[in-house]
Design a protein around this motif. Sequence first.
Motif, PDB file in Angstrom:
ATOM      1  N   LYS A  26       0.814  -1.225   0.000  1.00  0.00           N
ATOM      2  CA  LYS A  26       0.000   0.000   0.000  1.00  0.00           C
ATOM      3  C   LYS A  26       0.840   1.264   0.000  1.00  0.00           C
ATOM      4  CE  LYS A  26      -3.651  -2.236   2.684  1.00  0.00           C
ATOM      5  NZ  LYS A  26      -2.832  -3.381   3.130  1.00  0.00           N
ATOM      6  N   ARG A  27       2.035   1.190   0.620  1.00  0.00           N
ATOM      7  CA  ARG A  27       2.815   2.428   0.722  1.00  0.00           C
ATOM      8  C   ARG A  27       4.309   2.125   0.723  1.00  0.00           C
ATOM      9  NH1 ARG A  27       1.247   7.257   4.862  1.00  0.00           N
ATOM     10  NH2 ARG A  27      -0.738   6.868   3.830  1.00  0.00           N
ATOM     11  N   ILE A  28       5.069   2.996   0.038  1.00  0.00           N
ATOM     12  CA  ILE A  28       6.541   2.918   0.079  1.00  0.00           C
ATOM     13  C   ILE A  28       7.058   4.231   0.654  1.00  0.00           C
ATOM     14  CG2 ILE A  28       8.679   2.758  -1.257  1.00  0.00           C
ATOM     15  CD1 ILE A  28       7.126   1.267  -3.431  1.00  0.00           C
ATOM     16  N   VAL A  29       7.926   4.120   1.655  1.00  0.00           N
ATOM     17  CA  VAL A  29       8.628   5.303   2.185  1.00  0.00           C
ATOM     18  C   VAL A  29      10.087   5.176   1.760  1.00  0.00           C
ATOM     19  CG1 VAL A  29       9.284   6.586   4.245  1.00  0.00           C
ATOM     20  CG2 VAL A  29       7.018   5.515   4.112  1.00  0.00           C
ATOM     21  N   PHE A  30      10.608   6.217   1.151  1.00  0.00           N
ATOM     22  CA  PHE A  30      11.924   6.167   0.503  1.00  0.00           C
ATOM     23  C   PHE A  30      12.887   7.150   1.168  1.00  0.00           C
ATOM     24  CE2 PHE A  30      14.258   8.248  -3.224  1.00  0.00           C
ATOM     25  CZ  PHE A  30      15.328   7.375  -3.181  1.00  0.00           C
ATOM     26  N   ALA A  31      14.111   6.657   1.469  1.00  0.00           N
ATOM     27  CA  ALA A  31      15.155   7.505   2.069  1.00  0.00           C
ATOM     28  C   ALA A  31      15.797   8.362   0.989  1.00  0.00           C
ATOM     29  CB  ALA A  31      16.227   6.626   2.717  1.00  0.00           C
ATOM     30  N   SER A  32      15.365   9.624   0.908  1.00  0.00           N
ATOM     31  CA  SER A  32      15.994  10.560  -0.016  1.00  0.00           C
ATOM     32  C   SER A  32      16.946  11.458   0.787  1.00  0.00           C
ATOM     33  CB  SER A  32      14.900  11.361  -0.737  1.00  0.00           C
ATOM     34  OG  SER A  32      15.463  12.185  -1.725  1.00  0.00           O
ATOM     35  N   SER A  33      17.437  12.489   0.168  1.00  0.00           N
ATOM     36  CA  SER A  33      18.438  13.319   0.850  1.00  0.00           C
ATOM     37  C   SER A  33      18.235  14.788   0.526  1.00  0.00           C
ATOM     38  CB  SER A  33      19.832  12.872   0.408  1.00  0.00           C
ATOM     39  OG  SER A  33      20.771  13.849   0.762  1.00  0.00           O
ATOM     40  N   GLY A  34      18.140  15.614   1.575  1.00  0.00           N
ATOM     41  CA  GLY A  34      17.988  17.051   1.355  1.00  0.00           C
ATOM     42  C   GLY A  34      19.225  17.660   0.733  1.00  0.00           C
ATOM     43  N   GLY A  35      20.385  17.362   1.325  1.00  0.00           N
ATOM     44  CA  GLY A  35      21.631  18.007   0.886  1.00  0.00           C
ATOM     45  C   GLY A  35      21.896  17.810  -0.591  1.00  0.00           C
ATOM     46  N   VAL A  36      21.777  16.568  -1.046  1.00  0.00           N
ATOM     47  CA  VAL A  36      22.154  16.315  -2.439  1.00  0.00           C
ATOM     48  C   VAL A  36      21.120  16.870  -3.417  1.00  0.00           C
ATOM     49  CG1 VAL A  36      23.595  14.301  -1.943  1.00  0.00           C
ATOM     50  CG2 VAL A  36      21.194  13.978  -2.526  1.00  0.00           C
ATOM     51  N   LEU A  37      19.894  17.091  -2.959  1.00  0.00           N
ATOM     52  CA  LEU A  37      18.889  17.641  -3.888  1.00  0.00           C
ATOM     53  C   LEU A  37      18.964  19.154  -3.981  1.00  0.00           C
ATOM     54  CD1 LEU A  37      15.591  15.632  -3.393  1.00  0.00           C
ATOM     55  CD2 LEU A  37      17.441  15.254  -4.980  1.00  0.00           C
ATOM     56  N   TYR A  38      19.157  19.826  -2.836  1.00  0.00           N
ATOM     57  CA  TYR A  38      19.053  21.288  -2.841  1.00  0.00           C
ATOM     58  C   TYR A  38      20.372  21.992  -3.135  1.00  0.00           C
ATOM     59  CZ  TYR A  38      14.733  20.086  -0.341  1.00  0.00           C
ATOM     60  OH  TYR A  38      13.536  19.549   0.031  1.00  0.00           O
ATOM     61  N   GLY A  39      21.502  21.293  -2.978  1.00  0.00           N
ATOM     62  CA  GLY A  39      22.792  21.941  -3.220  1.00  0.00           C
ATOM     63  C   GLY A  39      23.148  22.916  -2.106  1.00  0.00           C
ATOM     64  N   ASP A  40      23.998  23.893  -2.444  1.00  0.00           N
ATOM     65  CA  ASP A  40      24.514  24.840  -1.456  1.00  0.00           C
ATOM     66  C   ASP A  40      23.439  25.854  -1.072  1.00  0.00           C
ATOM     67  OD1 ASP A  40      26.695  25.572   0.055  1.00  0.00           O
ATOM     68  OD2 ASP A  40      28.011  25.548  -1.694  1.00  0.00           O
ATOM     69  N   VAL A  41      22.955  25.803   0.169  1.00  0.00           N
ATOM     70  CA  VAL A  41      21.920  26.753   0.604  1.00  0.00           C
ATOM     71  C   VAL A  41      22.313  27.293   1.976  1.00  0.00           C
ATOM     72  CG1 VAL A  41      19.961  25.814  -0.681  1.00  0.00           C
ATOM     73  CG2 VAL A  41      20.565  24.810   1.515  1.00  0.00           C
ATOM     74  N   SER A  42      22.112  28.595   2.190  1.00  0.00           N
ATOM     75  CA  SER A  42      22.552  29.145   3.468  1.00  0.00           C
ATOM     76  C   SER A  42      21.396  29.317   4.445  1.00  0.00           C
ATOM     77  CB  SER A  42      23.267  30.477   3.251  1.00  0.00           C
ATOM     78  OG  SER A  42      22.433  31.304   2.498  1.00  0.00           O
ATOM     79  N   VAL A  43      20.148  29.146   3.977  1.00  0.00           N
ATOM     80  CA  VAL A  43      18.989  29.196   4.877  1.00  0.00           C
ATOM     81  C   VAL A  43      18.243  27.873   4.761  1.00  0.00           C
ATOM     82  CG1 VAL A  43      18.668  31.698   4.844  1.00  0.00           C
ATOM     83  CG2 VAL A  43      17.618  30.304   3.070  1.00  0.00           C
TER      84      VAL A  43
END
Length: 321
Positions: free
Chosen positions: A110-127
């Motif tokens: 019924k459902r899949i929860v997937f380990a993604s990553s904030g850092g690698v998706l958004y790149g360099d962010v200061s906020v």
Amino acid sequence: MKVIVTGGAGFIGSHIVDALIARGHQPFVIDDLSSGSPKNLPQGVPLFVTDLRHGSRIREIFEEVRPDWVSHQAAQMSVSRSVREPVFDAEVNVLGLLNVFDSAAAVSAKRIVFASSGGVLYGDVSVPTAEDYPAAPISPYGISKWVGEKYLEFFARERGMQGVALRYANVYGPRQNPHGEAGVVAIFCQKLLAGQAPTINGDGKYIRDYVYGPDVALANALAMESTLPTHFDAFNIGTATPTDVNQLASCVRDQLIALRAQEGIQLNLPEMNYGPARAGDLRSSLVCPARAAAHLGWKPGFDLAQGLQETVRWFATHAAQ
Ligand code: NAD
């Protein structure tokens, strides 16, 4: 509910197994033990030792277990290895992932929860970045996480399931493997407990968002249990609290000094070394967890000092064994 946890013998996966059991669910683990260990699992949890790339074996396991939910944590998770070996990265993180998602759909999970990553998706962010910030992955690992989210959205839409991507910040805690290329807290703990000076790459002013492993496990459990209105959604799992590597190193040392005083353990704490910056390291990476709070009811339960206290104690106990 019956839940297949891929990568369940690893750091985050094993905390998810613990959280699922505590909440009355029944976990089944698929892991090739390339970086995980059966020692991370409570007794009695079924463990299928196989590589995600073996599609026919993955299908057999899904047909045997017939899970209600799937937690997909297993991955090739080194950014630098993905740059050196992009084909291997894609074999595990794209084709292996497809074996899991396709098998889940075939048995009507019924459902899949997937380990993604904030850092690698958004790149360099200061906020602290929200989920609608445009994805800009620059490494094969980051591309594979982004592609994984897109496949999850496809399977959820076309095969009648729900998909949830959790975009983790930098996760740390007990059971993290200190022998990989990631896991700065585990590496600092292990080196300092061995009386060796850890190396800080660059000037130590790189900003990260550190989130405690058991808190991430709770987010995974809530992502499985929550009623969600859409077939696919993505949530950041972090603290939005900036910590640079120099501050992190000094917090780890403070916790070790406190432990030495409390337990009377012998411990020589060398100063940190500084080495060259690593190519491709982001200057800053922070995620905003407001949507996870609003939709999943999730908030980090541990601040950095509390999480490091638990982590340092765990490494001290396990280094001694
Ligand atoms: P980990 O290395 O402890 O866990 C990964 C598990 O997957 C291990 O038990 C390993 O043996 C298993 N595995 C690896 N390749 C496999 C394969 N081909 N077939 C079967 N099993 C395989 O790492 P972790 O930190 O627990 O990471 C879990 C997930 O979280 C990964 O998907 C990772 O990309 C993601 N993530 C982690 C962080 C972090 O800071 N640790 C941050 C963002 C995302």
